[in-house]
Design an enzyme around this catalytic site. Structure first.
Site, PDB file in Angstrom:
ATOM      1  N   LYS A   1       0.841  -1.212   0.000  1.00 42.60           N
ATOM      2  CA  LYS A   1       0.000   0.000   0.000  1.00 42.60           C
ATOM      3  C   LYS A   1       0.868   1.251   0.000  1.00 42.60           C
ATOM      4  O   LYS A   1       0.645   2.176  -0.771  1.00 42.60           O
ATOM      5  CB  LYS A   1      -0.921   0.043   1.245  1.00 42.60           C
ATOM      6  CG  LYS A   1      -1.850  -1.135   1.381  1.00 42.60           C
ATOM      7  CD  LYS A   1      -2.747  -0.998   2.594  1.00 42.60           C
ATOM      8  CE  LYS A   1      -2.002  -0.935   3.916  1.00 42.60           C
ATOM      9  NZ  LYS A   1      -1.260  -2.174   4.248  1.00 42.60           N
TER      10      LYS A   1
ATOM     11  N   ARG B   1      -8.875   1.409   9.123  1.00 41.62           N
ATOM     12  CA  ARG B   1      -8.554   0.004   9.387  1.00 41.62           C
ATOM     13  C   ARG B   1      -9.693  -0.691  10.122  1.00 41.62           C
ATOM     14  O   ARG B   1      -9.585  -1.882  10.402  1.00 41.62           O
ATOM     15  CB  ARG B   1      -7.293  -0.082  10.236  1.00 41.62           C
ATOM     16  CG  ARG B   1      -6.011  -0.333   9.442  1.00 41.62           C
ATOM     17  CD  ARG B   1      -4.867  -0.332  10.426  1.00 41.62           C
ATOM     18  NE  ARG B   1      -3.714  -1.085  10.025  1.00 41.62           N
ATOM     19  CZ  ARG B   1      -2.603  -0.541   9.544  1.00 41.62           C
ATOM     20  NH1 ARG B   1      -2.526   0.743   9.348  1.00 41.62           N
ATOM     21  NH2 ARG B   1      -1.573  -1.311   9.268  1.00 41.62           N
TER      22      ARG B   1
ATOM     23  N   ARG C   1      11.295  -6.332   4.514  1.00 38.72           N
ATOM     24  CA  ARG C   1      11.113  -4.866   4.458  1.00 38.72           C
ATOM     25  C   ARG C   1      12.166  -4.183   5.336  1.00 38.72           C
ATOM     26  O   ARG C   1      12.430  -4.596   6.459  1.00 38.72           O
ATOM     27  CB  ARG C   1       9.713  -4.488   4.931  1.00 38.72           C
ATOM     28  CG  ARG C   1       9.526  -2.984   5.063  1.00 38.72           C
ATOM     29  CD  ARG C   1       8.086  -2.547   5.026  1.00 38.72           C
ATOM     30  NE  ARG C   1       7.264  -3.083   6.095  1.00 38.72           N
ATOM     31  CZ  ARG C   1       5.955  -2.887   6.183  1.00 38.72           C
ATOM     32  NH1 ARG C   1       5.324  -2.188   5.269  1.00 38.72           N
ATOM     33  NH2 ARG C   1       5.274  -3.414   7.182  1.00 38.72           N
TER      34      ARG C   1
ATOM     35  N   ARG D   1      11.623  -2.757  11.080  1.00 38.87           N
ATOM     36  CA  ARG D   1      10.652  -2.317  12.077  1.00 38.87           C
ATOM     37  C   ARG D   1      10.416  -3.426  13.087  1.00 38.87           C
ATOM     38  O   ARG D   1      10.324  -4.595  12.727  1.00 38.87           O
ATOM     39  CB  ARG D   1       9.316  -1.972  11.380  1.00 38.87           C
ATOM     40  CG  ARG D   1       9.314  -0.625  10.700  1.00 38.87           C
ATOM     41  CD  ARG D   1       8.148  -0.428   9.759  1.00 38.87           C
ATOM     42  NE  ARG D   1       6.853  -0.855  10.274  1.00 38.87           N
ATOM     43  CZ  ARG D   1       5.701  -0.709   9.608  1.00 38.87           C
ATOM     44  NH1 ARG D   1       5.718  -0.148   8.403  1.00 38.87           N
ATOM     45  NH2 ARG D   1       4.572  -1.116  10.110  1.00 38.87           N
TER      46      ARG D   1
ATOM     47  N   ARG E   1      -0.507  -9.314  13.485  1.00 35.56           N
ATOM     48  CA  ARG E   1      -1.001  -8.229  12.624  1.00 35.56           C
ATOM     49  C   ARG E   1      -1.906  -8.781  11.518  1.00 35.56           C
ATOM     50  O   ARG E   1      -2.899  -8.156  11.145  1.00 35.56           O
ATOM     51  CB  ARG E   1       0.181  -7.457  12.023  1.00 35.56           C
ATOM     52  CG  ARG E   1       0.941  -6.680  13.089  1.00 35.56           C
ATOM     53  CD  ARG E   1       2.185  -6.045  12.530  1.00 35.56           C
ATOM     54  NE  ARG E   1       1.887  -4.925  11.663  1.00 35.56           N
ATOM     55  CZ  ARG E   1       2.732  -4.418  10.777  1.00 35.56           C
ATOM     56  NH1 ARG E   1       3.923  -4.957  10.637  1.00 35.56           N
ATOM     57  NH2 ARG E   1       2.389  -3.393  10.038  1.00 35.56           N
TER      58      ARG E   1
HETATM   59  P1  ADP Z   1       2.327  -1.741   3.253  1.00 37.56           P
HETATM   60  O1  ADP Z   1       2.407  -0.240   3.135  1.00 37.56           O
HETATM   61  O2  ADP Z   1       1.084  -2.313   2.622  1.00 37.56           O
HETATM   62  O3  ADP Z   1       2.541  -2.237   4.657  1.00 37.56           O
HETATM   63  P2  ADP Z   1       4.879  -1.694   1.782  1.00 37.56           P
HETATM   64  O4  ADP Z   1       4.564  -0.774   0.644  1.00 37.56           O
HETATM   65  O5  ADP Z   1       5.756  -1.167   2.856  1.00 37.56           O
HETATM   66  O6  ADP Z   1       3.518  -2.341   2.387  1.00 37.56           O
HETATM   67  O7  ADP Z   1       5.525  -3.022   1.145  1.00 37.56           O
HETATM   68  C1  ADP Z   1       5.944  -4.103   1.984  1.00 37.56           C
HETATM   69  C2  ADP Z   1       7.292  -4.649   1.472  1.00 37.56           C
HETATM   70  O8  ADP Z   1       7.092  -5.317   0.232  1.00 37.56           O
HETATM   71  C3  ADP Z   1       8.335  -3.559   1.240  1.00 37.56           C
HETATM   72  O9  ADP Z   1       9.598  -4.084   1.623  1.00 37.56           O
HETATM   73  C4  ADP Z   1       8.249  -3.299  -0.267  1.00 37.56           C
HETATM   74  O10 ADP Z   1       9.517  -2.856  -0.802  1.00 37.56           O
HETATM   75  C5  ADP Z   1       7.855  -4.677  -0.812  1.00 37.56           C
HETATM   76  N1  ADP Z   1       6.939  -4.613  -1.966  1.00 37.56           N
HETATM   77  C6  ADP Z   1       5.906  -3.759  -2.162  1.00 37.56           C
HETATM   78  N2  ADP Z   1       5.256  -4.023  -3.315  1.00 37.56           N
HETATM   79  C7  ADP Z   1       5.894  -5.099  -3.868  1.00 37.56           C
HETATM   80  C8  ADP Z   1       5.702  -5.880  -5.084  1.00 37.56           C
HETATM   81  N3  ADP Z   1       4.712  -5.605  -5.939  1.00 37.56           N
HETATM   82  N4  ADP Z   1       6.545  -6.907  -5.275  1.00 37.56           N
HETATM   83  C9  ADP Z   1       7.536  -7.210  -4.393  1.00 37.56           C
HETATM   84  N5  ADP Z   1       7.781  -6.519  -3.255  1.00 37.56           N
HETATM   85  C10 ADP Z   1       6.969  -5.484  -2.988  1.00 37.56           C
HETATM   86  P1  AMP Z   2       1.456   0.566   9.188  1.00 35.10           P
HETATM   87  O1  AMP Z   2       2.651   1.419   9.050  1.00 35.10           O
HETATM   88  O2  AMP Z   2       0.288   1.040   8.358  1.00 35.10           O
HETATM   89  O3  AMP Z   2       1.760  -0.900   8.946  1.00 35.10           O
HETATM   90  O4  AMP Z   2       0.970   0.705  10.705  1.00 35.10           O
HETATM   91  C1  AMP Z   2       1.815   0.304  11.769  1.00 35.10           C
HETATM   92  C2  AMP Z   2       0.989   0.209  13.066  1.00 35.10           C
HETATM   93  O5  AMP Z   2       0.453   1.505  13.403  1.00 35.10           O
HETATM   94  C3  AMP Z   2      -0.239  -0.715  13.011  1.00 35.10           C
HETATM   95  O6  AMP Z   2       0.088  -2.078  13.224  1.00 35.10           O
HETATM   96  C4  AMP Z   2      -1.083  -0.122  14.148  1.00 35.10           C
HETATM   97  O7  AMP Z   2      -0.598  -0.498  15.421  1.00 35.10           O
HETATM   98  C5  AMP Z   2      -0.837   1.383  13.976  1.00 35.10           C
HETATM   99  N1  AMP Z   2      -1.824   1.967  13.036  1.00 35.10           N
HETATM  100  C6  AMP Z   2      -1.578   2.515  11.818  1.00 35.10           C
HETATM  101  N2  AMP Z   2      -2.717   2.942  11.245  1.00 35.10           N
HETATM  102  C7  AMP Z   2      -3.720   2.634  12.103  1.00 35.10           C
HETATM  103  C8  AMP Z   2      -5.132   2.789  12.080  1.00 35.10           C
HETATM  104  N3  AMP Z   2      -5.774   3.338  11.024  1.00 35.10           N
HETATM  105  N4  AMP Z   2      -5.843   2.358  13.152  1.00 35.10           N
HETATM  106  C9  AMP Z   2      -5.234   1.827  14.220  1.00 35.10           C
HETATM  107  N5  AMP Z   2      -3.918   1.613  14.303  1.00 35.10           N
HETATM  108  C10 AMP Z   2      -3.151   2.024  13.260  1.00 35.10           C
END
Ligand code: ADP
Ligand code: AMP
Length: 213
Positions: A13, A88, A127, A160, A171
């Site tokens: 995302k 969420r 990641r 992270r 999660r």
């Molecule tokens: P989210 O915001 O949904 O938690 P991220 O954008 O941080 O996810 O992506 C999670 C991990 O997967 C990151 O390390 C990113 O570089 C990798 N990633 C994202 N999209 C793709 C894809 N289409 N193919 C392979 N790896 C991806």
């Molecule tokens: P993210 O970076 O989106 O993966 O979020 C990391 C963490 O932040 C999540 O696992 C939650 O603990 C908190 N968080 C982020 N967005 C929300 C949301 N919309 N509602 C509640 N918790 C959130």
């Protein structure tokens, strides 16, 4: 254009939201990034959020909604935004809908980045994040030019805490229980589009732009 990114943690995302925001010149708003910035700055909000984030749980709706709605009042949101990680829960979606409706606005697109759990485990395990500028990498799929260093600002990259295997399972459970129902919610509002998030990043992006155009 007001866009929501849906999908499990690690679906991509944030990766796509940043590119969409750049493409349309609108802000990318990640509630996770705002919590992490507060945590880094040692604010009371950051301390409160940490209690939940460390356990893979959601920060309570009242805290999260208040923070997000305040952000949406900033002038850069007037022409639209991409929300990443919000809403969420159904109550968060309802609060957002009400707040937008109060000024005659609504969400235009909810993009569901569809990725199965087994791929998520691999994505989150690899990641790496820059806590300084918010850039995200993957050790195999999107590595930085210099190992362990951010391409944008040169800071050291970290894994992270909540991407460690012991928290990822929790999660995903929380996602299935509390966040997945939003797919049906936005389907009913007739704004939902699905994209196959297992495809390479550029292909996912091209598909999203096709849907938004
Ligand atoms: P989210 O915001 O949904 O938690 P991220 O954008 O941080 O996810 O992506 C999670 C991990 O997967 C990151 O390390 C990113 O570089 C990798 N990633 C994202 N999209 C793709 C894809 N289409 N193919 C392979 N790896 C991806
Ligand atoms: P993210 O970076 O989106 O993966 O979020 C990391 C963490 O932040 C999540 O696992 C939650 O603990 C908190 N968080 C982020 N967005 C929300 C949301 N919309 N509602 C509640 N918790 C959130």
């Amino acid at each position: 254009m007001k866009i929501i990114m849906l999908g499990p943690p690690g679906a991509g995302k944030g990766t796509q939201a940043k590119r969409i925001a750049g493409f349309y010149g609108i802000p990318h708003i990640s509630t996770g990034d705002i919590f992490r910035a507060n945590l880094k700055g040692g604010t009371p909000l950051g301390m409160e959020a940490k209690k939940y984030m460390d356990q893979g749980l959601l920060v309570p709706d009242d805290v999260t909604v208040a923070m997000l709605l305040k952000r949406l009042e900033e002038p850069d949101c007037a022409k639209g935004f991409v929300l990443d990680g919000f809403p969420r829960t159904i109550p968060q979606a309802e609060s957002l809908k009400e707040a937008l409706a109060a000024s005659g606005k609504h969400i235009d697109f909810a993009i569901n980045v569809d990725v199965p759990d087994e791929v998520i485990i691999d994505r989150m395990g690899g990641r790496r994040a820059c806590v300084s500028c918010g850039s995200t990498y993957h050790i195999a799929y999107s590595p930085p030019k210099t190992e362990g260093r951010c391409d944008v600002c040169g800071e050291a990259l970290i894994q992270r805490d909540d991407d460690k295997p012991e928290t990822v399972g929790k999660r995903l459970d929380v996602y299935h229980e509390q966040t997945h129902p939003l797919i049906e919610y936005y389907e009913k509002d007739d704004v939902l589009d699905n994209v196959d998030g297992t495809r390479p990043m550029d292909e996912v992006f091209d598909h999203i732009i096709e849907l938004l155009s």
